[in-house]
Scaffold this active site. Structure first.
Site, short mmCIF file in Angstrom:
data_model
loop_
_atom_site.label_atom_id
_atom_site.label_comp_id
_atom_site.label_asym_id
_atom_site.label_seq_id
_atom_site.Cartn_x
_atom_site.Cartn_y
_atom_site.Cartn_z
N GLN A 80 -46.79 -61.28 -26.19
CA GLN A 80 -45.45 -61.64 -26.28
C GLN A 80 -45.66 -60.32 -27.62
OE1 GLN A 80 -42.58 -63.21 -26.64
NE2 GLN A 80 -42.83 -63.90 -23.82
N ALA B 290 -44.80 -55.48 -19.08
CA ALA B 290 -43.62 -54.74 -19.56
C ALA B 290 -42.31 -55.42 -19.62
CB ALA B 290 -43.83 -53.48 -18.41
N CYS C 145 -34.52 -81.29 -20.66
CA CYS C 145 -33.30 -81.64 -20.28
C CYS C 145 -32.27 -80.08 -19.85
CB CYS C 145 -31.97 -82.35 -20.74
SG CYS C 145 -31.83 -82.04 -22.19
#
Lengths: 459, 459
Positions: A177, A195, A320
């Site tokens: 990240q 990448a 959900c």
């Protein structure tokens, strides 16, 4: 356009596209061959490795290209564990790692190894002390993400690397990240990245193993990528990955300020625009482009559909959504509300108007979902002595919490509500609701069917 | 241009390029996501899977995309072996499989499994009978390539699949070299292939596991590609792979005739143009675009350089090429000459003039290398009683054979030459030279240094 899910995958950066197209003509041959096409491919591969190593801050012979970030993590963990097998078979991971790290940990455990999951605080961060306590004489490897993919919280990687280094334990950093934003600080031993998270193409991961780290690649190998990534190199994609990493880095400092301001708007304004919202993740130590919040009484999947119809693509850690029936392990580990969860992760170049437009449509979208879900509870409520029993069996998130919220006013202060639920999300969302609403979460107990969650009315 | 190494990697097919470029805009998002970009990516992935399954002749839910052909082979072999672990841990492979198959077999053996290598004839083909004999009660899996990557010989896959099926043993077919030409016949159980061999992009392999075949994917998995190929899907490359497979298939019948005629020219004319050449591989049951020959008294690497300078890119299974010091395991298993080995593998669309030009430059290139290598033997020859001893210790292929050839005339008919060599290639090339020259290869024995090869002069 409102594609706000860069943490899943970023659109291809223009530089990546140019580099890919240019190298399709030059990079298709086998770089191990001696003829001109092979030599050209080898030169492209070498140049890409130099650019990537420069961006990471490592030597070129420490970096190999893999077929994905997931593959880099799997190879890195397996190789580091095998390289230190004599020391022991203990692996440390944080509870909020990407699922590919946790899958590798599961495989290690199934194979007879032991795993310690380090807990996180309510903001999603580990502490250096907790990593220090988890280290043992037989610890072969510790893993920690540079920043969390679901809530954006940055981890104290440099400090944890220091503690690990003192104990002689290598630290693998999953930098998926953050690598587009900058180098990972500290004295880490292994590093992985992907990448397509920074605007490069799919199909390219990075695995860095510092010189001196014991490493024994597992499974069948060949002579490619130092024996650490078998199979024909995908050179055009590798070239595009390296070129785009360099390009996003050149813009990173400026873009980080801009995106941080945009996510700050969302952090600051969503609680005012939408009632009953919890913004999660560290407000300061966080990725520039990520902001996550959860909306009480909202079904995450339905909210995603509403936002999609309004032109916004976001993701959700609610139970959900997609094919999963359990809430995100990250939200679970943080102990925060999972229902109506929305992660906004802005790609490079997101326009301020798009964020403003998102803030315009969000309140209506949430209200619409809440209206649909505002089902009467009526017949499912039974009063047993001084306890109000809500039967939510067979109902999925967020219904159990909605039903709880509807009846809490019907018991006197000090009285109990007992919610029967067989939805896994209730275990997370009922305590989180209590915390948000200032009610007392008493605890859970097995019921004839499902689980009973006990809540005492305080106010 | 004379790029004649399509069996290593084919230049990108124009259709692959178009499909790749078109899907860069549509295929970068996560296909597991519910928003529009995710749905578009999913649609592209589904369509590519349908096209690929149609080309293979399988159901879409039997086919997954991997990050390379090598990865498909590794995953396929490991999963099939694990799926039948209760039956036993015996694996059958041919002696001339691609190295990725043999690497997987090595890993299996290192892990306690057993492996039988089925021998091939001088043309490089296995026999059905040999596979039948190799099958045991504890055989978990058999592997066979559809056609050999170094000499082009087609294997009797359908017949071997039949024998395996009768014994209840699944057959994995490595179809890397043939899938662009057509479906693999017969009742095989698993199939692997690699897109860059048919003009698709790098970074895409296929793994097909027929319904009903016991399969347990090994290592950490995720929810992608039926749990058989972890990591973010490379959708633009997958789309390009499927589109180009369809495109080459449409041209395959016609192009096969054309390329077969071109390779037939090489097969037929090289022995007349270059003295002391052995054309290897089956002359009839072979891939349309592949022809391989070996030139006596020639160093493969130097010949490759000469041909490269003349504008032709070919590969070689000689011991003295690339980073390897042992001759190709394929040529070794066939028992044919490895020195001065050249594999010509023509890509789709190769012009006849390029082949003619190759046939023009080849004789000069070979003659040039031979001239350079025509070193005097002189002082290295000692006559011991009735045996002429040639000391080739420390000299690499093709020098030992050159020295042998130079002195054979100096012993009387019936006399012996003893060649001392520590080059691994001599073990293959001296017997092969004897066969080509009509001399008797008596055998080898350990010498004080290296090995002594004994040759009797017959004519």
């Amino acid at each position: 356009m409102g594609y706000f899910d860069a943490a899943s995958s970023a659109p291809l950066h223009p530089v990546a596209r140019q580099a890919l197209q240019a190298s399709l003509d030059e990079g298709w041959a086998d770089p191990a061959r001696l003829y001109r096409e092979g030599r050209r491919a080898r030169m492209l591969l070498d140049a890409a490795r130099e650019a990537a190593a420069e961006a990471v801050g490592c030597r070129t012979d420490e970096l190999v290209f893999t077929s994905s970030g997931t593959k880099a993590v799997h190879t890195g963990i397996a190789g580091a564990l095998a390289g230190r097998r004599r020391v022991g078979r203990h692996l440390i991971v944080s509870a909020v790692e990407h699922s590919c790290v946790l899958h590798a940990a599961d495989t290690h455990e199934a194979d007879g190894g032991t795993v310690t999951q380090v807990a996180v605080d309510r903001a999603g961060a580990v502490t250096v002390e907790a990593y220090g306590r988890a280290l043992r004489d037989d610890t072969a490897l510790a893993c920690l993400q540079s920043a969390n993919h679901e809530v954006g919280t940055e981890q104290p990687v440099a400090e944890v690397a220091g503690v690990c280094r003192e104990a002689g334990v290598p630290l693998l950093v999953d930098a998926a990240q953050s690598l587009g934003w900058g180098r990972v600080a500290g004295d880490w031993s292994l590093l992985t990245a992907s990448a397509h998270k920074w605007g490069g193409p799919s199909g390219v991961g990075l695995l860095v193993v510092r010189k001196g780290v014991r490493f024994a690649a597992q499974g069948p190998a060949d002579e490619r990528e130092s024996g650490r990534a078998a199979g024909f190199e995908n050179i055009p994609a590798i070239v595009a990955a390296a070129a785009s990493l360099r390009a996003v880095r050149a813009e990173a400092a400026q873009e980080a300020v801009r995106l941080r301001e945009l996510t700050e708007r969302i952090r600051a304004r969503v609680p005012g625009l939408v009632p009953d919202v919890e913004v999660v993740g560290d407000p300061v130590r966080r990725l520039p482009g990520v902001v996550t919040f959860s909306c009480l009484y909202v079904d995450g999947e339905t909210l995603l559909h509403e936002l999609d119809r309004a032109g916004f693509s976001v993701s959700s850690g609610s139970s959900c959504t997609s094919s999963t029936l359990t809430p995100s392990h990250v939200l679970k580990a943080m102990g925060v509300l999972s229902e109506g969860n929305v992660r906004v992760s802005l790609p490079f170049g997101t326009a301020a108007e798009d964020v403003e437009r998102f803030l315009e449509v969000l309140p209506e979208a949430v209200a619409g979902v809440r209206e649909k879900l505002g089902a009467p509870v009526g017949e499912a409520v039974v009063r047993e002595e001084d306890v109000l029993v809500v039967d939510s069996l067979g109902k999925r998130c967020p219904i159990p919490v909605i039903e709880l919220a509807k009846v809490i006013g019907e018991v006197p202060v000090g009285g109990l509500v007992r919610v029967l639920s067989d939805d896994e999300a209730a275990r997370l969302d009922i305590p989180a609701w209590c915390e948000m609403r200032g009610q007392e979460y008493v605890g859970e107990e097995p019921a004839e069917q499902g689980t009973a969650y006990l809540v005492r009315r305080i106010g």
